[in-house]
Design a protein around this motif. Structure first.
Motif, PDB file in Angstrom:
ATOM      1  N   UNK A   1       0.809  -1.228   0.000  1.00 39.70           N
ATOM      2  CA  UNK A   1       0.000   0.000   0.000  1.00 39.70           C
ATOM      3  C   UNK A   1       0.840   1.275   0.000  1.00 39.70           C
ATOM      4  N   UNK A   2       1.986   1.229  -0.660  1.00 42.30           N
ATOM      5  CA  UNK A   2       2.910   2.377  -0.641  1.00 42.30           C
ATOM      6  C   UNK A   2       2.587   3.301  -1.809  1.00 42.30           C
ATOM      7  N   UNK A   3       1.623   4.169  -1.609  1.00 41.92           N
ATOM      8  CA  UNK A   3       1.124   4.961  -2.741  1.00 41.92           C
ATOM      9  C   UNK A   3       1.859   6.283  -2.946  1.00 41.92           C
ATOM     10  N   UNK A   4       2.721   6.628  -2.016  1.00 42.57           N
ATOM     11  CA  UNK A   4       3.431   7.912  -2.166  1.00 42.57           C
ATOM     12  C   UNK A   4       4.931   7.690  -2.177  1.00 42.57           C
ATOM     13  N   UNK A   5       5.566   8.215  -3.187  1.00 47.13           N
ATOM     14  CA  UNK A   5       7.007   8.063  -3.328  1.00 47.13           C
ATOM     15  C   UNK A   5       7.654   9.445  -3.206  1.00 47.13           C
ATOM     16  N   UNK A   6       8.483   9.601  -2.192  1.00 47.67           N
ATOM     17  CA  UNK A   6       9.148  10.882  -1.957  1.00 47.67           C
ATOM     18  C   UNK A   6      10.568  10.799  -2.489  1.00 47.67           C
ATOM     19  N   UNK A   7      10.866  11.632  -3.462  1.00 48.79           N
ATOM     20  CA  UNK A   7      12.202  11.610  -4.056  1.00 48.79           C
ATOM     21  C   UNK A   7      12.822  12.999  -3.998  1.00 48.79           C
TER      22      UNK A   7
END
Ligand code: IPM
Ligand code: MG
Length: 358
Positions: A101-107
């Motif tokens: 459920x990892x819907x947000x990726x912070x880069x």
């Protein structure tokens, strides 16, 4: 003493050697601040195909789900180039994102002061430092949409579908607006609303959400223009929020602007504190096993994990300060070494960062 259970996926190529250094750094943090980090190693990617016949064994997903957080090195390599598409090592990443459920990726794309010469962009454009955060939607859009083959106008055709629900847009927008609130309060939403219906819905939803964040200055950019502005005027950007595929592309571009992809960490998060932390770069099979890969991106990913998942700000700051010190002292791995500077190896870099911690 606080105790944390971490699932560790070392993966392929340089994955194992950079993760080893990151785990040593965590252990040093544990000693210094009195925490216990328990590591459970699980397989995913090419090595999982070799050992278990599939890129993402169920056991791996189960163990990740049962842990407090996941550490990932990198997956993939030429050895598995001929594996069918839906079983490739990269599929493991998509499966992990979806199942966890990892819907947000912070880069974050950050230029460290000590490396300000590394950027391929002219100094007058990029300045001494750069700090952009890309918030990429990670479990929707064309990566997960309907796909297949069908009879088309010109015979058999293959298709993929881009679709976004309001719920998916709202939850990624919330992450982005909140990130902007903790930074310079500027948010750029990137879409292709001049062409795509899903983008028009995206934009409408973001505009609606902006009412809840009156302090954030919001603008919208078409993805082609955003790709151009990133090299023309990167300082325009503070936080960028965008779809899965646009985020994939723009985050690679942003990382190159910093000139040192070996330095950039990332976090994939969902509801709650759980997350998966990994370097932005890939498995670099050409330099694997030679003790020359840069472990800093993975080590900085540990700082992101300590901050986001475990709310251990002091510990996260300590890792970042140690990395900065080692860079300021002039130490470089091969990927960031300028001409004439003697590069140090993966292990030495890890050791120096641990020394700087203490
Ligand atoms: C990334 C990678 C992955 C993606 C691939 C390896 C599936 O490029 O994390 O950016 O496209 O998301
Ligand atoms: Mg990518």
């Amino acid at each position: 003493m606080a105790s944390f259970n971490l699932a560790v996926i070392k993966g392929d190529g340089i994955g194992p050697e950079i993760v080893d250094e990151a785990l040593k750094v965590l252990e040093a943090i544990g000693e210094k601040y009195d925490h216990k980090f328990n590591f459970t190693e699980v397989a995913a990617g090419g090595c999982a195909i070799d050992c278990c016949g599939q890129c993402l064994p169920k056991e791996t997903v189960d163990i990740c789900k049962a842990s407090d957080s996941v550490i990932l090195g990198a997956v993939g390599g030429p050895k598995w180039d001929n594996v069918p598409g839906d079983q490739r090592p990269e599929r493991a990443l998509l499966g992990l994102r979806e199942n966890l459920g990892l819907y947000a990726n912070l880069r974050p794309a950050i230029i460290h002061n000590a490396l300000s010469d590394a950027s391929p962009i002219k100094k007058e454009i990029v300045g001494d430092s750069l700090d952009i955060l890309i918030v990429r939607e990670l479990t929707g859009g064309i990566y997960f949409g309907d796909r297949g083959y069908r009879d088309g106008k010109y015979g058999t055709e293959a298709y993929d579908t881009e679709a976004y629900s309001e719920m998916e847009i709202r939850r990624i927008a919330k992450v982005a607006f909140e990130a902007a609130m903790s930074r310079d309060k500027r948010l750029t939403s990137v879409d292709k609303a001049n062409v795509l219906e899903s983008s028009r819905f995206w934009r409408k939803t973001i505009i609606d959400m902006a009412k809840e964040y009156p302090e954030v200055t919001l603008d919208h950019m078409y993805v082609d223009n955003a790709a151009m502005q990133l090299v023309r005027n990167p300082k325009h950007f503070d936080v960028i929020v965008t779809s899965n595929i646009f985020g994939d592309i723009l985050s690679d571009e942003a990382s190159q602007i910093t000139g040192s992809i070996g330095m950039l960490p990332s976090a994939s998060i969902g509801e709650g504190a759980f997350g998966m932390y990994e370097p932005i770069h890939g498995s670099a099979p050409d330099i694997a096993g030679q003790n020359i890969a840069n472990p800093i991106a993975t080590i900085l990913s540990m700082a992101m994990m300590l901050r986001y998942t475990f709310k251990l700000d002091d510990e996260a700051n300590a890792i970042e300060a140690a990395v900065t010190k080692v860079l300021n002292d002039g130490f470089r791995t091969a990927d960031i070494a300028t001409k004439g500077v003697q590069a140090i190896g993966t292990k030495q870099m890890g050791e120096l960062i641990i020394k700087a911690l203490n």
